[in-house]
Design a protein around this motif. Structure first.
Motif, PDB file in Angstrom:
ATOM      1  N   PRO A  48      -3.446  13.921 -32.632  1.00 31.04           N
ATOM      2  CA  PRO A  48      -2.913  12.646 -32.135  1.00 31.04           C
ATOM      3  C   PRO A  48      -2.569  12.636 -30.650  1.00 31.04           C
ATOM      4  O   PRO A  48      -2.500  11.560 -30.054  1.00 31.04           O
ATOM      5  CB  PRO A  48      -1.645  12.449 -32.989  1.00 31.04           C
ATOM      6  N   ARG A  49      -2.371  13.788 -30.047  1.00 31.89           N
ATOM      7  CA  ARG A  49      -2.034  13.815 -28.617  1.00 31.89           C
ATOM      8  C   ARG A  49      -3.262  13.945 -27.726  1.00 31.89           C
ATOM      9  O   ARG A  49      -3.146  14.016 -26.506  1.00 31.89           O
ATOM     10  CB  ARG A  49      -1.076  14.979 -28.318  1.00 31.89           C
ATOM     11  N   LEU A  50      -4.438  13.968 -28.346  1.00 36.69           N
ATOM     12  CA  LEU A  50      -5.693  14.125 -27.599  1.00 36.69           C
ATOM     13  C   LEU A  50      -6.359  12.767 -27.437  1.00 36.69           C
ATOM     14  O   LEU A  50      -6.400  11.961 -28.365  1.00 36.69           O
ATOM     15  CB  LEU A  50      -6.636  15.076 -28.328  1.00 36.69           C
ATOM     16  N   ALA A  51      -6.908  12.535 -26.251  1.00 37.82           N
ATOM     17  CA  ALA A  51      -7.655  11.300 -25.995  1.00 37.82           C
ATOM     18  C   ALA A  51      -8.823  11.606 -25.070  1.00 37.82           C
ATOM     19  O   ALA A  51      -8.828  12.604 -24.340  1.00 37.82           O
ATOM     20  CB  ALA A  51      -6.753  10.246 -25.351  1.00 37.82           C
ATOM     21  N   VAL A  52      -9.819  10.702 -25.163  1.00 42.61           N
ATOM     22  CA  VAL A  52     -10.898  10.730 -24.171  1.00 42.61           C
ATOM     23  C   VAL A  52     -10.573   9.648 -23.149  1.00 42.61           C
ATOM     24  O   VAL A  52     -10.406   8.465 -23.509  1.00 42.61           O
ATOM     25  CB  VAL A  52     -12.267  10.475 -24.807  1.00 42.61           C
ATOM     26  N   ARG A  53     -10.497  10.028 -21.910  1.00 44.35           N
ATOM     27  CA  ARG A  53     -10.178   9.094 -20.829  1.00 44.35           C
ATOM     28  C   ARG A  53     -11.463   8.797 -20.068  1.00 44.35           C
ATOM     29  O   ARG A  53     -12.156   9.709 -19.625  1.00 44.35           O
ATOM     30  CB  ARG A  53      -9.135   9.704 -19.897  1.00 44.35           C
ATOM     31  N   SER A  63       1.996  13.477 -23.981  1.00 42.39           N
ATOM     32  CA  SER A  63       3.135  13.628 -24.886  1.00 42.39           C
ATOM     33  C   SER A  63       4.399  13.228 -24.141  1.00 42.39           C
ATOM     34  O   SER A  63       4.343  12.758 -22.996  1.00 42.39           O
ATOM     35  CB  SER A  63       3.225  15.071 -25.400  1.00 42.39           C
ATOM     36  N   LYS A  64       5.562  13.399 -24.817  1.00 41.80           N
ATOM     37  CA  LYS A  64       6.854  13.089 -24.216  1.00 41.80           C
ATOM     38  C   LYS A  64       7.675  14.372 -24.120  1.00 41.80           C
ATOM     39  O   LYS A  64       7.761  15.140 -25.081  1.00 41.80           O
ATOM     40  CB  LYS A  64       7.618  12.072 -25.067  1.00 41.80           C
TER      41      LYS A  64
END
Length: 435
Positions: free
Chosen positions: A31-36, A48-49
């Motif tokens: 869930p903390r991974l994204a493709v930008r 993340s926070k």
């Protein structure tokens, strides 16, 4: 937040919406991974926070990172956040460590010539002109066209300095085996130059071993004394010296030298027993015709004052005052005499005398002084020899007048043997300046 399971196909199809600078596709598996995606670029990012602050770290380009590897990296970074560790700081430290390794690798591969130049700059203020020139000579690159006539079989270009091959190696490679192989080769071709280079190299490596930036690379034991004794020809003591019976011929042909500065230089070198550069470095402000004293830059004591004897004074009076130097040379960049050997050697050959070096003239003064039974301590003090005996160091304080008495005797005896008439005591008249 657009979140769905990221796949390679979705990454390929992902496009940047019109009117936006960037877009994200968030993963469901990590869930903390994204493709930008930005204009012309797609990369994996972690977000993340930490302490209520958003933390975002770029993992890497989608073309160089496998999807599973990016998910693993995102989970690792989240573990750090859960432990209160900022992954951005960890990344900076990792990059700094990689850069430090790169710099260290470059430092170890750098030629020792870089450390050699640093060594020269660090010691320049403490060295004399000739010692500095020796360091530049043994490390020169060579390959320049010869400005003077070359000998038969000699190359058109200058040779590299003896130390040049070693200094092109990394410092840590200059060990005892490397130095021995180098010395064996150089000792065959140019033994005198090799002996000088070996001594300078030993001092350089000792300096490096005392510096934190080079200590881990320098081999202090690379130039052990036994190596020079084994590989270099035995050095015989030099004994070139003018004998009593050679004085008439020597003076006759030296005084015929066309250049009056060189002729005076050679005679004064003999009659004062001073070192080659000590004579060449005399300035007009060092000459006191009123009190008959001559100040000389001494390489041992820093400065010494000797008597200005009558004949030496008469030679100085006759010299042109072109600049601050007594032995001036308009053609030299320094403004003073640089190379008196050529004319001296021609005079020796014309007189049929054996070779006598400029230093041999100094040796001649010390030898000829014994004919007038001059005390050894007096001639040594005039010549600038360091006192060796306890009595000389602590119990002999000779005034200039006492030195003058003996120095005048020595000069008068040498001139008498050479068949030269002694000048009048006062040689101050006739001073002239040349513009």
């Amino acid at each position: 937040m657009n979140r769905e399971r990221i796949t390679p196909g979705r990454i390929r199809r992902l496009t940047l919406p019109d009117g936006t600078g960037q877009a994200f596709l968030w993963d469901t598996d990590a869930p903390r991974l994204a493709v930008r995606i930005t204009e012309g670029s797609k990369s994996f990012v972690f977000e993340s926070k930490l302490n209520r602050q958003t933390v975002r770290v770029t993992i890497g380009d989608v073309r160089t990172w496998e999807l599973d590897a990016a998910r693993d990296e995102a989970r690792r970074l989240q573990t750090m956040v859960d432990q209160g560790i900022d992954p951005r700081q960890e990344k900076r430290e990792r990059i700094a460590a990689v850069e430090a390794k790169r710099v260290e690798a470059r430092r170890r591969k750098a030629p020792a010539l870089e450390a050699w130049q640093a060594y020269i700059e660090a010691r320049r203020a403490k060295w004399g002109h000739l010692h500095l020139a020796d360091h530049e000579t043994v490390s020169k690159a060579g390959g320049k066209l010869r400005t003077r006539g070359r000998k038969v079989g000699q190359s058109d270009t200058t040779m590299p300095g003896a130390l040049r091959p070693l200094l092109l190696l990394p410092l840590e490679q200059i060990d005892a085996d490397q130095v021995r192989a180098w010395l064996q080769d150089e000792a065959v071709r140019r033994p005198t130059h090799a002996a000088l280079a070996f001594r300078l190299l030993r001092a350089f490596l000792n300096w490096c071993s005392d510096r934190t930036e080079y200590r881990d690379q320098a081999h202090k034991d690379a130039c052990i004394t036994r190596m020079a004794r084994d590989e270099l020809p035995k050095k015989s003591a030099k004994d070139d010296c003018l004998q009593r019976e050679q004085l008439p011929a020597w003076f006759a042909f030296v005084r015929q030298i066309q250049n009056p500065v060189i002729a005076a230089y050679l005679q004064i070198a003999l009659l004062t027993g001073a070192r080659r550069e000590e004579v060449a470095g005399i300035r007009w402000e060092d000459v006191d015709f009123q009190w008959k004293a001559l100040s000389i830059g001494d390489k041992v004591q820093g400065n010494r004052t000797i008597p200005l004897t009558p004949f030496v004074a008469s030679l100085l009076v006759a010299l042109p005052r072109r600049n601050e130097w007594v032995f001036s040379s308009p053609a030299a960049a320094s403004g003073r005499l640089q190379e008196p050997r050529i004319q001296h050697n021609k005079a020796l050959a014309a007189a049929g005398l054996p070779n006598v070096t400029i230093h041999g003239l100094r040796r001649s003064f010390g030898t000829l002084a014994e004919w007038v039974e001059c005390p050894a301590g007096v001639s040594a003090q005039i010549m600038g020899h360091k006192p060796s005996a306890t009595a000389e160091k602590h119990y002999r304080v000779r005034p200039l007048d006492l030195l003058r008495m003996w120095h005048t005797k020595i000069e008068a005896w040498i001139l008498n043997e050479a068949g030269i008439e002694k000048p009048a005591e006062d040689a101050r008249s006739g001073l002239r300046a040349i513009g």
